[in-house]
Design an enzyme around this catalytic site. Sequence first.
Site, PDB file in Angstrom:
ATOM      1  N   ASP A 111     -28.377 -67.452  -8.037  1.00 45.21           N
ATOM      2  CA  ASP A 111     -29.392 -66.644  -7.346  1.00 45.21           C
ATOM      3  C   ASP A 111     -30.791 -66.943  -7.888  1.00 45.21           C
ATOM      4  OD1 ASP A 111     -27.308 -65.400  -5.954  1.00 45.21           O
ATOM      5  OD2 ASP A 111     -27.219 -63.716  -7.354  1.00 45.21           O
ATOM      6  N   ASP A 132     -21.542 -61.880 -10.284  1.00 49.68           N
ATOM      7  CA  ASP A 132     -22.921 -61.557 -10.666  1.00 49.68           C
ATOM      8  C   ASP A 132     -22.899 -60.882 -12.028  1.00 49.68           C
ATOM      9  OD1 ASP A 132     -24.140 -62.565  -8.383  1.00 49.68           O
ATOM     10  OD2 ASP A 132     -24.047 -60.663  -7.317  1.00 49.68           O
TER      11      ASP A 132
END
Length: 151
Positions: free
Chosen positions: A126, A111
């Site tokens: 995402d 991330d």
Amino acid sequence: MRYFIAAAGILLADQFVKAAVRAALPVGGAVAVLGNFFRITYIRNNGAAWGILSGMRGFLMVFPLVMTVLIVVFLLKNRQMHWLGKLSLTMIAAGGIGNFIDRIVFGYVTDMFSFSLFPPVFNVADIAVTVGCGLLMIFVFRGEKLSQKRG
């Protein structure tokens, strides 16, 4: 074919950005893009969205794979579905595959996008899943009108 191309584009963008972040930053490292408002921050996420279900690797490996297969089968059986339904499901599947690839290869999801107003750190996959879910909600709530048009 265009939905396959969209899925491939999402996957390529996701994997490219993740690889660039892993190559450029140490874990926990950050680069300010817009001061403290937006930063590129490299974290390793062992859970699902925003770190929930951390430590449930088996579930997080099987669930996206099953959902992706179900989405692909559904899309193949419903070729006349409105383009918004197809696009939303394509985005959800592509995002799920992007994070699935990370879990298979690295054991975690990379991330990197961090906003000061929105504490969780997230990635391109995402974003695809979130936007796809939003579009799917629009499609479901407007489905009767949208199903009358072909895409």
